[in-house]
Design a protein around this motif. Structure first.
Motif, PDB file in Angstrom:
ATOM      1  N   UNK A   1       0.780  -1.231   0.000  1.00 43.38           N
ATOM      2  CA  UNK A   1       0.000   0.000   0.000  1.00 43.38           C
ATOM      3  C   UNK A   1       0.807   1.274   0.000  1.00 43.38           C
ATOM      4  N   UNK A   2       2.129   1.176  -0.012  1.00 50.23           N
ATOM      5  CA  UNK A   2       2.974   2.354  -0.002  1.00 50.23           C
ATOM      6  C   UNK A   2       3.478   2.705  -1.385  1.00 50.23           C
ATOM      7  N   UNK A   3       4.432   3.640  -1.471  1.00 44.59           N
ATOM      8  CA  UNK A   3       5.031   3.983  -2.761  1.00 44.59           C
ATOM      9  C   UNK A   3       6.016   2.913  -3.211  1.00 44.59           C
ATOM     10  N   UNK A   4       6.250   2.841  -4.512  1.00 39.81           N
ATOM     11  CA  UNK A   4       7.180   1.856  -5.068  1.00 39.81           C
ATOM     12  C   UNK A   4       8.597   2.382  -4.959  1.00 39.81           C
ATOM     13  N   UNK A   5       9.100   2.463  -3.717  1.00 42.56           N
ATOM     14  CA  UNK A   5      10.434   2.965  -3.442  1.00 42.56           C
ATOM     15  C   UNK A   5      11.178   1.952  -2.586  1.00 42.56           C
ATOM     16  N   UNK A   6      12.486   1.796  -2.814  1.00 42.36           N
ATOM     17  CA  UNK A   6      13.263   0.823  -2.036  1.00 42.36           C
ATOM     18  C   UNK A   6      13.310   1.168  -0.554  1.00 42.36           C
ATOM     19  N   UNK A   7      13.496   0.156   0.261  1.00 35.95           N
ATOM     20  CA  UNK A   7      13.657   0.335   1.697  1.00 35.95           C
ATOM     21  C   UNK A   7      15.002  -0.239   2.130  1.00 35.95           C
ATOM     22  N   UNK A   8      15.439   0.154   3.314  1.00 35.68           N
ATOM     23  CA  UNK A   8      16.707  -0.344   3.837  1.00 35.68           C
ATOM     24  C   UNK A   8      16.621  -1.842   4.108  1.00 35.68           C
ATOM     25  N   UNK A   9      17.748  -2.519   3.940  1.00 38.37           N
ATOM     26  CA  UNK A   9      17.828  -3.968   4.164  1.00 38.37           C
ATOM     27  C   UNK A   9      18.927  -4.248   5.180  1.00 38.37           C
ATOM     28  N   UNK A  10      18.750  -5.225   6.102  1.00 38.54           N
ATOM     29  CA  UNK A  10      17.579  -6.093   6.271  1.00 38.54           C
ATOM     30  C   UNK A  10      16.401  -5.360   6.919  1.00 38.54           C
ATOM     31  N   UNK A  11      15.203  -6.055   6.945  1.00 37.22           N
ATOM     32  CA  UNK A  11      14.956  -7.401   6.426  1.00 37.22           C
ATOM     33  C   UNK A  11      14.778  -7.408   4.915  1.00 37.22           C
ATOM     34  N   UNK A  12      15.095  -8.516   4.331  1.00 36.32           N
ATOM     35  CA  UNK A  12      14.815  -8.737   2.916  1.00 36.32           C
ATOM     36  C   UNK A  12      13.447  -9.402   2.782  1.00 36.32           C
ATOM     37  N   UNK A  13      12.848  -9.308   1.584  1.00 37.05           N
ATOM     38  CA  UNK A  13      11.501  -9.854   1.420  1.00 37.05           C
ATOM     39  C   UNK A  13      11.355 -11.316   1.823  1.00 37.05           C
ATOM     40  N   UNK A  14      12.404 -12.138   1.619  1.00 36.15           N
ATOM     41  CA  UNK A  14      12.252 -13.549   1.979  1.00 36.15           C
ATOM     42  C   UNK A  14      12.140 -13.724   3.494  1.00 36.15           C
ATOM     43  N   UNK A  15      12.558 -12.695   4.247  1.00 39.21           N
ATOM     44  CA  UNK A  15      12.426 -12.735   5.699  1.00 39.21           C
ATOM     45  C   UNK A  15      11.097 -12.122   6.148  1.00 39.21           C
ATOM     46  N   UNK A  16      10.793 -10.961   5.628  1.00 43.30           N
ATOM     47  CA  UNK A  16       9.536 -10.284   5.956  1.00 43.30           C
ATOM     48  C   UNK A  16       9.167  -9.393   4.782  1.00 43.30           C
ATOM     49  N   UNK A  17       8.064  -9.735   4.124  1.00 41.62           N
ATOM     50  CA  UNK A  17       7.683  -9.014   2.920  1.00 41.62           C
ATOM     51  C   UNK A  17       6.240  -8.565   2.929  1.00 41.62           C
ATOM     52  N   UNK A  18       5.461  -9.036   1.976  1.00 40.12           N
ATOM     53  CA  UNK A  18       4.073  -8.615   1.835  1.00 40.12           C
ATOM     54  C   UNK A  18       3.284  -9.036   3.063  1.00 40.12           C
ATOM     55  N   UNK A  19       2.647  -8.088   3.718  1.00 39.46           N
ATOM     56  CA  UNK A  19       1.901  -8.385   4.933  1.00 39.46           C
ATOM     57  C   UNK A  19       2.765  -8.990   6.016  1.00 39.46           C
ATOM     58  N   UNK A  20       4.064  -8.690   5.989  1.00 36.14           N
ATOM     59  CA  UNK A  20       5.058  -9.212   6.934  1.00 36.14           C
ATOM     60  C   UNK A  20       5.309 -10.706   6.776  1.00 36.14           C
ATOM     61  N   UNK A  21       4.766 -11.336   5.737  1.00 35.62           N
ATOM     62  CA  UNK A  21       5.004 -12.763   5.497  1.00 35.62           C
ATOM     63  C   UNK A  21       6.268 -12.945   4.656  1.00 35.62           C
ATOM     64  N   UNK A  22       6.960 -14.072   4.800  1.00 37.92           N
ATOM     65  CA  UNK A  22       8.078 -14.363   3.895  1.00 37.92           C
ATOM     66  C   UNK A  22       7.595 -14.308   2.448  1.00 37.92           C
ATOM     67  N   UNK A  23       8.338 -13.610   1.598  1.00 36.44           N
ATOM     68  CA  UNK A  23       7.845 -13.326   0.255  1.00 36.44           C
ATOM     69  C   UNK A  23       8.907 -13.624  -0.793  1.00 36.44           C
ATOM     70  N   UNK A  24       8.492 -14.359  -1.828  1.00 39.42           N
ATOM     71  CA  UNK A  24       9.323 -14.580  -2.996  1.00 39.42           C
ATOM     72  C   UNK A  24       8.989 -13.514  -4.030  1.00 39.42           C
ATOM     73  N   UNK A  25       9.961 -12.691  -4.392  1.00 40.51           N
ATOM     74  CA  UNK A  25       9.807 -11.752  -5.500  1.00 40.51           C
ATOM     75  C   UNK A  25      10.654 -12.291  -6.638  1.00 40.51           C
ATOM     76  N   UNK A  26       9.987 -12.821  -7.668  1.00 43.01           N
ATOM     77  CA  UNK A  26      10.699 -13.493  -8.759  1.00 43.01           C
ATOM     78  C   UNK A  26      10.378 -12.829 -10.083  1.00 43.01           C
TER      79      UNK A  26
END
Length: 428
Positions: A173-198
């Motif tokens: 629901x936010x802007x399409x802008x990068x965020x600081x890492x960690x966490x990476x999406x595989x750790x916490x992503x969409x809705x705070x769930x582990x997320x595969x972005x492929x």
């Protein structure tokens, strides 16, 4: 007009498919083995691993390792992961992802469903900015659901919108802008769930491996490339690893280019003496360049690489997310310095400053944009040092005449004739 062509060996499963000029419908896709269920999740993961499939979004990370990381994070957190098909290609010289979503949406959705089975995900997203691609994906979802709920999420097109943390941020629901890492999406992503972005081509190749396990090594060692530049029309080609860059230029229609801009805007410039390099991620990395997203922009014999570097840096500076001060200042300074070269107004110490920036700035931004700018400057110094020196003395006529075009048009794909019925979830 951008053309499409396959340079693969007969019998190799292809992402381009038999009719690249028309959107493939569900009936055609299933009739040729799509959406089959013979290969189980554990077996498919092992096939992907033994094939050595790498991501096609630019970084080239091993796909099996990424799938395992998301699966294991879900087990550890006691949460169902999320899978995302990333079709937002920010590189101006790349068209493969938009073409895939327009022409073969079922191949991508099949791969997304396979990735969900491997990771244990219970929902998926197709993330894109191209309205035509969005329409084709929604039509495909209405034709045949891929086995899990899938939502199409559209975003404004920018260079950084396809970076994986920007993808997650936008879907959340936010802007399409990068965020600081960690966490990476595989750790916490969409809705705070582990997320595969492929990347969508990665998912398409997962589906091909599932359908033809016996051809998995060929599938993993074949890739889509966008070839542009010179006097010839751009070409979207499917090619096996091992082809020389010179042979790819010939396939596009350029007899003898004077160099190339590699990997979109990420692989930097190479000179004519390196056109014998082969298309292979490891070989290119060892040579100090990169395949990236597979976009190769060849230099015409009368084209000045300084002007092309200036156009690339102007694009990168304009596309900065403006979240990191070092990126805003760094890309702006590099753009101004190389721009001064094109007009013959650069200071005598310019080469020293570019060299310093090319080594000190990479890794200091939240995403890879600053790295791309610094890498472009460094590669210009390495590949064309004599031209940098000559541009310090006087304006360059070739630079003054350069159009500096970087954008490639997506090959035309005729849509299906069936009526459009929107039964899939609406985009956000």
């Amino acid at each position: 007009m951008t053309r499409t062509h396959s340079l693969t060996r007969p019998g190799t499963p292809t992402v381009l498919g038999p009719a690249p000029g028309t959107t493939e419908d569900a009936g055609t896709y299933t009739a040729t083995g799509g959406y089959g269920t013979a290969t189980g999740a554990a077996e498919l993961l092992e096939l992907i691993a033994t094939a050595g499939l790498r991501g096609r979004g630019g970084a080239g990370y091993p796909t099996a390792a990424k799938l395992r990381a998301v699966r294991d994070a879900g087990h550890q957190a006691g949460a169902r992961p999320v899978v995302v098909a990333n079709g937002e290609e920010g590189e101006p010289g790349s068209v493969k992802d938009r073409w895939l979503l327009r022409a073969r949406p079922h191949l991508v959705l099949d791969g997304l469903a396979r990735a969900a089975q491997i990771t244990g995900a219970d929902r998926g997203y197709v993330y894109l900015s191209d309205p035509t691609a969005g329409d084709r994906v929604r039509r495909a979802l209405a034709e045949r659901a891929p086995g899990l709920p899938v939502e199409v999420v559209e975003t404004p097109h920018t260079y950084v919108a396809g970076e994986e943390t920007a993808v997650v941020r936008r879907i959340n629901g936010g802007p399409a802008l990068p965020t600081a890492k960690p966490p990476r999406p595989h750790e916490r992503g969409v809705g705070d769930a582990p997320t595969l972005v492929a990347n969508v081509e990665t998912l398409a190749r997962i589906a091909l491996i599932a359908a033809r396990p016996d051809q998995r090594h060929r599938t993993a060692r074949t890739t889509l490339v966008t070839l542009a530049g010179g006097a010839a029309e751009p070409l979207l080609a499917e090619v096996p690893y091992g082809q020389t860059l010179r042979s790819l230029a010939a396939a596009q229609g350029d007899a003898e280019p004077s160099g190339a801009l590699m990997g979109g805007l990420f692989g930097g410039l190479i000179g004519p003496g390196r056109l014998g390099l082969v298309l292979d991620p490891d070989a290119l990395a060892a040579a100090g360049t990169a395949l990236g997203c597979g976009a190769l922009r060849f230099l015409a014999p009368d084209e000045c690489p300084v002007a092309l570097a200036s156009a690339a840096l102007t694009h990168l500076a304009a596309e900065s997310a403006r979240q990191c001060g070092v990126c805003v200042a760094g890309t702006g300074a590099i753009r101004e310095a190389v721009g001064a070269l094109t007009t013959g107004t650069a200071a005598p110490d310019l080469a020293d400053r570019l060299n310093r920036w090319s080594t000190s700035l990479p890794g200091r931004g939240a995403c890879g944009l600053l790295d791309a700018a610094a890498g472009t400057a460094g590669s210009l110094l390495r590949a064309f040092p004599h031209l940098v020196r000559s541009h310090l003395d006087a304006p360059c006529p070739a630079c003054a005449a350069s159009a500096g075009g970087l954008t490639v048009a997506v090959p035309l794909v005729a849509g299906p004739a069936v009526p459009h019925q929107r039964t899939a979830p609406r985009s956000r």
